[in-house]
Write an enzyme that holds these catalytic residues in place. Structure first.
Site, PDB file in Angstrom:
ATOM      1  N   ARG A  59       0.866  -1.120  -0.026  1.00  0.00           N
ATOM      2  CA  ARG A  59      -0.018   0.031  -0.032  1.00  0.00           C
ATOM      3  C   ARG A  59       0.751   1.197   0.034  1.00  0.00           C
ATOM      4  O   ARG A  59       0.439   2.428  -0.412  1.00  0.00           O
ATOM      5  CB  ARG A  59      -1.102  -0.058   1.435  1.00  0.00           C
ATOM      6  CG  ARG A  59      -1.824   1.306   1.194  1.00  0.00           C
ATOM      7  CD  ARG A  59      -2.968   1.020   1.955  1.00  0.00           C
ATOM      8  NE  ARG A  59      -2.730   0.348   3.401  1.00  0.00           N
ATOM      9  CZ  ARG A  59      -1.867   0.762   4.442  1.00  0.00           C
ATOM     10  NH1 ARG A  59      -1.290   1.894   4.126  1.00  0.00           N
ATOM     11  NH2 ARG A  59      -1.996  -0.013   5.432  1.00  0.00           N
ATOM     12  N   TYR A 111     -15.386  18.393 -16.833  1.00  0.00           N
ATOM     13  CA  TYR A 111     -15.575  17.010 -16.221  1.00  0.00           C
ATOM     14  C   TYR A 111     -16.751  17.071 -15.148  1.00  0.00           C
ATOM     15  O   TYR A 111     -16.569  17.893 -14.032  1.00  0.00           O
ATOM     16  CB  TYR A 111     -14.678  16.169 -15.805  1.00  0.00           C
ATOM     17  CG  TYR A 111     -14.811  14.940 -15.709  1.00  0.00           C
ATOM     18  CD1 TYR A 111     -15.466  13.998 -16.717  1.00  0.00           C
ATOM     19  CD2 TYR A 111     -14.743  14.152 -14.297  1.00  0.00           C
ATOM     20  CE1 TYR A 111     -15.695  12.420 -16.529  1.00  0.00           C
ATOM     21  CE2 TYR A 111     -15.198  12.916 -14.345  1.00  0.00           C
ATOM     22  CZ  TYR A 111     -15.558  12.311 -15.442  1.00  0.00           C
ATOM     23  OH  TYR A 111     -15.900  10.673 -15.342  1.00  0.00           O
ATOM     24  N   ASP A 181      -6.587  20.070 -15.180  1.00  0.00           N
ATOM     25  CA  ASP A 181      -6.837  19.006 -15.813  1.00  0.00           C
ATOM     26  C   ASP A 181      -6.382  18.789 -17.084  1.00  0.00           C
ATOM     27  O   ASP A 181      -7.092  19.367 -17.955  1.00  0.00           O
ATOM     28  CB  ASP A 181      -8.427  18.602 -15.371  1.00  0.00           C
ATOM     29  CG  ASP A 181      -8.903  17.422 -15.615  1.00  0.00           C
ATOM     30  OD1 ASP A 181      -8.206  16.695 -16.668  1.00  0.00           O
ATOM     31  OD2 ASP A 181      -9.768  16.846 -15.256  1.00  0.00           O
ATOM     32  N   LYS A 206      -7.673   7.747 -20.160  1.00  0.00           N
ATOM     33  CA  LYS A 206      -7.896   8.029 -21.553  1.00  0.00           C
ATOM     34  C   LYS A 206      -6.632   7.975 -22.230  1.00  0.00           C
ATOM     35  O   LYS A 206      -6.415   6.785 -22.602  1.00  0.00           O
ATOM     36  CB  LYS A 206      -8.264   9.737 -21.336  1.00  0.00           C
ATOM     37  CG  LYS A 206      -9.623   9.929 -20.422  1.00  0.00           C
ATOM     38  CD  LYS A 206     -10.815   9.155 -20.689  1.00  0.00           C
ATOM     39  CE  LYS A 206     -11.785   9.419 -19.348  1.00  0.00           C
ATOM     40  NZ  LYS A 206     -12.047  10.602 -18.817  1.00  0.00           N
TER      41      LYS A 206
HETATM   42  C1  LIG Z   1     -12.401  10.957 -17.142  1.00  0.00           C
HETATM   43  C2  LIG Z   1     -12.165  12.458 -16.893  1.00  0.00           C
HETATM   44  C3  LIG Z   1     -11.877  12.404 -15.287  1.00  0.00           C
HETATM   45  C4  LIG Z   1     -12.111  11.231 -14.513  1.00  0.00           C
HETATM   46  O1  LIG Z   1     -11.143  10.472 -14.437  1.00  0.00           O
HETATM   47  P1  LIG Z   1     -11.384   8.635 -14.178  1.00  0.00           P
HETATM   48  O2  LIG Z   1     -10.309   7.915 -14.656  1.00  0.00           O
HETATM   49  O3  LIG Z   1     -12.679   8.216 -15.053  1.00  0.00           O
HETATM   50  O4  LIG Z   1     -11.921   8.749 -12.558  1.00  0.00           O
HETATM   51  C5  LIG Z   1     -11.509  13.542 -15.251  1.00  0.00           C
HETATM   52  N1  LIG Z   1     -11.416  14.663 -15.879  1.00  0.00           N
HETATM   53  C6  LIG Z   1     -11.580  14.418 -17.252  1.00  0.00           C
HETATM   54  C7  LIG Z   1     -11.189  15.863 -17.919  1.00  0.00           C
HETATM   55  C8  LIG Z   1     -11.911  13.238 -17.633  1.00  0.00           C
HETATM   56  O5  LIG Z   1     -12.305  13.168 -19.039  1.00  0.00           O
END
Ligand SMILES: *Cc1c(COP(=O)(O)O)cnc(C)c1O
Length: 383
Positions: A59, A111, A181, A206
């Site tokens: 962990r 998001y 982000d 992504k």
């Molecule tokens: C998908 C996404 C998230 C969240 O990510 P997860 O891996 O699904 O938890 C956050 N910000 C953006 C811009 C996203 O496209």
């Protein structure tokens, strides 16, 4: 922060493809693999001399995590801490930084779950949550007194863009921590830390991992102390990434440059088809010279990605579009090998019912263009 300070000096001279292939790899040694397999240990030998080794319990630390953290840290130009998802990265940063009564500024078109988590999930903190559309206005009134400013550019799903350097300078004057982000851009598309942000975070689910088989996230920062606090918060909360997922993401990262190149080429071709079609409205892709976001995007982005959005006249038209296509998979998420379409209003995004986010995959451009032409003809005969 220069790459020297993160130990990746020579890598900065290399092109994106070279950096992706070699990021985070061990020093070559005879008889060793190019990259070790995932280390799945829950516990490790402590030895007998009383010194606790770097890896002692699963962990707290893991060599497979460190390899990908080194790789992403090199590409982001900071110290990287992995989290089990993009949301875990955002939620952990918010929990560490925000105190009761603090002001936080969020994109109103970013998001949806990040907004939901901070605005309602953290309601016990009585935060003053201010939402601003990504293109602005990022005024002094909005930024005044903010503890945390979270930007998302290009924004998901609207593909709007904001000027990271300009907003970071203004937000810093108000004493805020600025986080970006960077999911849609990836570290190859945009380098928020070099543009003046304190934090670059992303859902690596992504494009970074890129094969639609891993959920993962990270936070990178030039601030070593903040990185240590994030790492400690991960250990204490127990929300840790699985080593196998991390290893898969590192494997995916090796081809990020190749995949983004094909995805952007496909997005450019599909943008032309969509923008020329009289039945399609609101086509947005920051890489297109005529796009309202293009001037700022061209200044701060190193390359454009494969995600675009457009509007069809109705929900029925979106269904007809998807069912007439042979190549467009109806699916949420983006940045993978497969071209996908997602009608974002179904998830509660504040967008028109017929808004489609399209993530161009790595198929052949001619095949995708032909497929989308057929799908559009079907969609727009339904109305
Ligand atoms: C998908 C996404 C998230 C969240 O990510 P997860 O891996 O699904 O938890 C956050 N910000 C953006 C811009 C996203 O496209």
């Amino acid at each position: 922060m220069t790459a020297n300070e993160t130990g990746g000096a020579e890598h900065v001279q290399w092109g994106d493809g070279t950096r992706c292939v070699h990021a985070g790899e061990p020093t070559p040694a005879a008889g060793m693999p190019f990259r070790a397999g995932p280390v799945l240990a829950a516990t490790y030998h402590l030895g007998v001399d009383g010194d606790i080794p770097e890896d002692f319990y699963g962990r707290a630390a893991n060599p497979t995590w460190r390899a990908l953290e080194t790789a992403i840290g090199e590409l982001d130009g900071g110290h990287c801490v992995l989290f089990p998802s993009g949301m875990s990265a955002i939620a952990t940063l918010a929990r560490l930084v925000l105190r009761p009564g603090d002001t936080v500024v969020l994109p109103s078109d970013g998001y949806y779950l990040a907004r939901k988590h901070i605005a309602s999930g953290m309601s016990a903190l009585d935060l003053d949550v201010r939402e601003v559309p990504t293109p602005g206005e990022w005024s002094a009134e909005v930024l005044a007194g903010a503890r945390l400013v979270l930007l998302e550019t290009p924004s998901n799903p609207g593909m709007d863009v904001c000027d990271i350097a300009a907003i970071a300078a203004r937000a810093h004057a108000h004493g805020a921590l600025v986080a970006v982000d960077n999911t849609t851009a990836t570290p190859l598309g945009q380098q928020p830390l070099r543009l003046g942000a304190d934090v670059s975070l992303a859902s690596d689910t992504k494009a970074l991992a890129g094969h639609s088989d891993v959920v993962l996230g990270h936070v990178s920062t030039a601030d070593a102390e903040l990185a240590d606090r994030l790492r400690a918060a991960r250990t204490e909360s127990g929300a840790i990434p699985g080593p196998f997922e991390v290893w898969l993401a590192h494997r995916g990262l090796g081809t990020l440059d190749l995949r983004l190149e094909r995805q952007a080429r496909n997005a450019a071709a599909l943008h032309r088809v969509l923008a020329e079609h009289p039945g399609v409205r609101g086509v947005r892709w920051p890489g297109a010279p005529g796009d309202p976001a293009h001037p700022v995007a061209a200044r701060q982005m190193r390359r454009f990605g494969g995600v675009l959005c457009f509007e069809l006249p109705s929900v029925a038209a979106v269904s007809a579009f998807t069912s007439a296509s042979r190549l467009l998979a109806s699916a949420t998420s983006f940045g993978g090998l497969h071209t996908t379409v997602d009608r974002r209003a179904q998830w509660g995004d504040p967008v028109p019912a017929g808004l489609v986010r399209l993530s161009a995959g790595c198929e052949d451009t001619d095949d995708l263009v032909a497929d989308v032409r057929v799908a559009l003809a079907a969609a727009l005969s339904t109305g």
